[in-house]
Design a protein around this motif. Sequence first.
Motif, mmCIF file in Angstrom:
data_model
loop_
_atom_site.group_PDB
_atom_site.id
_atom_site.type_symbol
_atom_site.label_atom_id
_atom_site.label_comp_id
_atom_site.label_asym_id
_atom_site.label_seq_id
_atom_site.Cartn_x
_atom_site.Cartn_y
_atom_site.Cartn_z
ATOM 1 N N GLY A 1 -6.414 9.500 13.263
ATOM 2 C CA GLY A 1 -6.138 8.103 12.936
ATOM 3 C C GLY A 1 -6.008 7.895 11.442
ATOM 4 N N CYS A 2 -6.903 8.531 10.668
ATOM 5 C CA CYS A 2 -6.823 8.472 9.196
ATOM 6 C C CYS A 2 -5.500 9.029 8.699
ATOM 7 C CB CYS A 2 -7.964 9.277 8.574
ATOM 8 S SG CYS A 2 -9.559 8.491 8.627
ATOM 9 N N ALA A 3 -5.122 10.199 9.209
ATOM 10 C CA ALA A 3 -3.901 10.855 8.743
ATOM 11 C C ALA A 3 -2.674 10.000 9.022
ATOM 12 C CB ALA A 3 -3.764 12.219 9.413
ATOM 13 N N LEU A 4 -2.620 9.378 10.195
ATOM 14 C CA LEU A 4 -1.478 8.531 10.528
ATOM 15 C C LEU A 4 -1.403 7.327 9.600
ATOM 16 C CD1 LEU A 4 -1.666 8.647 14.427
ATOM 17 C CD2 LEU A 4 0.163 9.590 13.001
ATOM 18 N N LEU A 5 -2.535 6.718 9.325
ATOM 19 C CA LEU A 5 -2.528 5.552 8.445
ATOM 20 C C LEU A 5 -2.065 5.935 7.044
ATOM 21 C CD1 LEU A 5 -3.475 2.466 8.370
ATOM 22 C CD2 LEU A 5 -5.410 3.355 7.095
ATOM 23 N N LEU A 6 -2.586 7.023 6.510
ATOM 24 C CA LEU A 6 -2.236 7.437 5.158
ATOM 25 C C LEU A 6 -0.789 7.893 5.046
ATOM 26 C CD1 LEU A 6 -5.445 9.429 4.155
ATOM 27 C CD2 LEU A 6 -4.769 7.157 3.380
ATOM 28 N N SER A 7 -0.173 8.253 6.176
ATOM 29 C CA SER A 7 1.213 8.706 6.139
ATOM 30 C C SER A 7 2.201 7.552 6.096
ATOM 31 C CB SER A 7 1.511 9.588 7.359
ATOM 32 O OG SER A 7 1.529 8.816 8.552
ATOM 33 N N SER A 8 1.737 6.329 6.259
ATOM 34 C CA SER A 8 2.636 5.169 6.272
ATOM 35 C C SER A 8 3.070 4.808 4.860
ATOM 36 C CB SER A 8 1.947 3.968 6.923
ATOM 37 O OG SER A 8 2.721 2.798 6.749
ATOM 38 N N VAL A 9 4.376 4.726 4.644
ATOM 39 C CA VAL A 9 4.890 4.377 3.321
ATOM 40 C C VAL A 9 4.532 2.944 2.952
ATOM 41 C CG1 VAL A 9 7.151 3.696 4.243
ATOM 42 C CG2 VAL A 9 6.946 4.382 1.866
ATOM 43 N N VAL A 10 4.453 2.056 3.933
ATOM 44 C CA VAL A 10 4.107 0.657 3.656
ATOM 45 C C VAL A 10 2.661 0.558 3.193
ATOM 46 C CG1 VAL A 10 3.963 -1.665 4.630
ATOM 47 C CG2 VAL A 10 5.806 -0.130 5.340
ATOM 48 N N ILE A 11 1.779 1.254 3.874
ATOM 49 C CA ILE A 11 0.378 1.266 3.479
ATOM 50 C C ILE A 11 0.224 1.855 2.085
ATOM 51 C CG2 ILE A 11 -1.888 2.264 3.975
ATOM 52 C CD1 ILE A 11 -1.306 0.170 5.977
ATOM 53 N N ALA A 12 0.871 2.995 1.856
ATOM 54 C CA ALA A 12 0.742 3.673 0.567
ATOM 55 C C ALA A 12 1.259 2.806 -0.571
ATOM 56 C CB ALA A 12 1.490 5.003 0.601
ATOM 57 N N ARG A 13 2.396 2.146 -0.362
ATOM 58 C CA ARG A 13 2.990 1.359 -1.441
ATOM 59 C C ARG A 13 2.079 0.214 -1.865
ATOM 60 N NH1 ARG A 13 7.396 0.090 0.890
ATOM 61 N NH2 ARG A 13 8.676 1.826 0.176
ATOM 62 N N GLN A 14 1.339 -0.337 -0.934
ATOM 63 C CA GLN A 14 0.448 -1.450 -1.287
ATOM 64 C C GLN A 14 -0.670 -1.022 -2.227
ATOM 65 O OE1 GLN A 14 1.027 -4.714 -0.512
ATOM 66 N NE2 GLN A 14 2.922 -3.788 0.209
#
Length: 720
Positions: free
Chosen positions: A215-228
């Motif tokens: 679950g952590c890995a999937l969240l961190l792989s999101s470009v939208v999450i990372a950009r924020q």
Amino acid sequence: MQHLLFVLGNISVVYISWALANFFFSDVESWQRRLVGFSSYTVVILLLILVFGGLGALKAELVVGTSFVIATLLAFKLRGDWRSGPAADISHSDKPRVKRADLETIVALGLIAAFGGSLAVRAAFDGTNFGSDDLAYHATLVAHWLQDQRLSLAPFQYQSYYPHNAEALSLWFVLPFHTDAYASLAGLYWLGLSAAGVAGICRALGASPVTALLGCALLLSSVVIARQSFYFTGVDLAGTATGLCAIAIALTSVRTDLPVVHRPSICFAGLLAGFAAGSKVSFALLPILLLLFIVLKEARFDSRRNIATNAALFTICSWVTGSYWYLKNWIIAGNPLFPAEIGPFVGPFGAAEQFRTKFLYWLIAAPDELLQYSTTFIRWPNWGPGLLLLSLLGYFLVLVRRRAINSTQAQSDKALRNNVFTVALIGLVFIVTFPFLPFSGSTNNMNGSMVIERRFLLLPFSIGLALAVCMAEFTAKNPAFWRGFFILVAALSWISPFSPDSPLTAVPLLIAAVFVGGALLPGVPGSIRVLAIGRRCGPMPAAILVFLLLAAYYPVKQSKNDENIYAQPPQIVGWTPGNVWRSVEVIPDGARVTVFGPGTTRYYPLFGRNLQRVPVRTNGDGSAYRQIHELVADTSVDWLWWPLDGRETDPARVLTVVTRAGPPDLSQFIENLRSARVEYVLVTRGFNDSWPAQKGILDGSEAAEIVQLEDRAVIYRLRS
């Protein structure tokens, strides 16, 4: 001295968080204790900022000194716990735990290390990104607070009345140096806390450690999450992170295997839910939903008196961290949600104006406009390859496969199904209510086209990812297949052609190796323990080392931030600002300066790179700016939301106050500037090469002299 304050303040708060987590949560599972310790960091900082900011004593020496004293007292009080180390891991399971799949765990940890490591390097060593909102109010707000040494009402339009819990963490990192060098650490923290929150929800539902890691890995792989996480504050990520952790802690507050209510968990869930509500109004639903969950879960086995007590504790704690900004608005403007008109509370942002900014407006008023669907559904899937569909799949599986859930823990299958459904319900409530929220269909603009920001739905998106990985473990006949699929989805984010703007383009293999190697040391549990060195000292050695390195790197980091400020693109402020912001440095330290022309609401660089100047917000006629709540009773003004009738004097898309007489009266312009104690004036021109009318007055006055002349800007000094 600044470097010492930076290091001392942060390690003191880290110790306070770790010590309180071990003291109050010694009888819970280790993953929950670590989650509490990690999320306590921002709660402790918020309380320090609220206390000293409310008292008008927002000085680094006082705030850091107090945190150090508290940490020292706790060290003496808990010295026995320090020697003996954290409490033993507690598990209330009568069934054997799911055996960890070593290969899957290693790969998941490697993905987390690679994503997290690259983002950490960027936040710690590269320059902070300054977006339009940062220049307008996120960063500007923090600068005003530091100059005023209190949580003052900054001279903005409606953004002054927002809740600002997220900015409190940014302020913490700006406070010691009095510069924005390490403001980017706030976004990095919110990113890490969001990942920890997803893992916490998975573990609270009874999923295995490897599922939580995926679950952590999937969240961190999101470009939208990372950009924020790249910007000054990351307000949407702040509410998401604390909201996810609040849900995880609330799930564990009422144990399904024992008739026991864990009151520290109830209180801490309230603190985190309140923090989310105090970050943004749209998160205010979360404390209400969690309160209902706690009450309904307890009703099965507890007395009414205990239920009322626990509900009161949760409510009080959520008010401690979430009510400050709303109470402040209520006191100064008579409306906790000012400037919005809602219920019995009046404000200039009326029901009609609110409706025009909602997504619901576009669904009702213009359902046949192809543009609204193209702008929404072309951009929206780009969360990362398949991540949006995976998040939606999580909700879908809960609805259609709920009865197939089988618990591997001590809790009953029925209890687990109810908990999973509760988490899904919270996410669905945020999705369903989104179209009804102001600004869900437009950004600050009552007359513009439809714009839907993905960042407004980070919380339900993250919940969906947690549900997807958990449902694969609870219902799938072959969970190993689904784990491999999740690993593939996360890994595709590195090479996906659908994310050309993805910042995750360089893999710091060395950092990944260090993170993975540290996580796999003998004796370290399979759940997340990346920076903790040794069971006796907790995270302290790593925290000391990290903050010492950051303090040493400070001069380089600040220079990178300076370059980012000077390199702002023209679309941010309306003109090419690089030379202009550099030329502003000729203004003496301590001088009071105002600005006229395009981009005047985004005046953060006027403070100077060490916050050494004092920007003065003025009206078009040079008079001192008056706050919106002070003008509500003034019948000589109209309230317009981005008016298109040509009467506006400030082209920014904001709640604008204009006089019925039309353009501002400049007959007393110089006198008004002097009354506002303005010493220097910056005037800029826009893309059409036209100068604002104020420039002609300054050019023709003997009271003003030019001290700097650029292609698109002029700096004047007002003679005494």
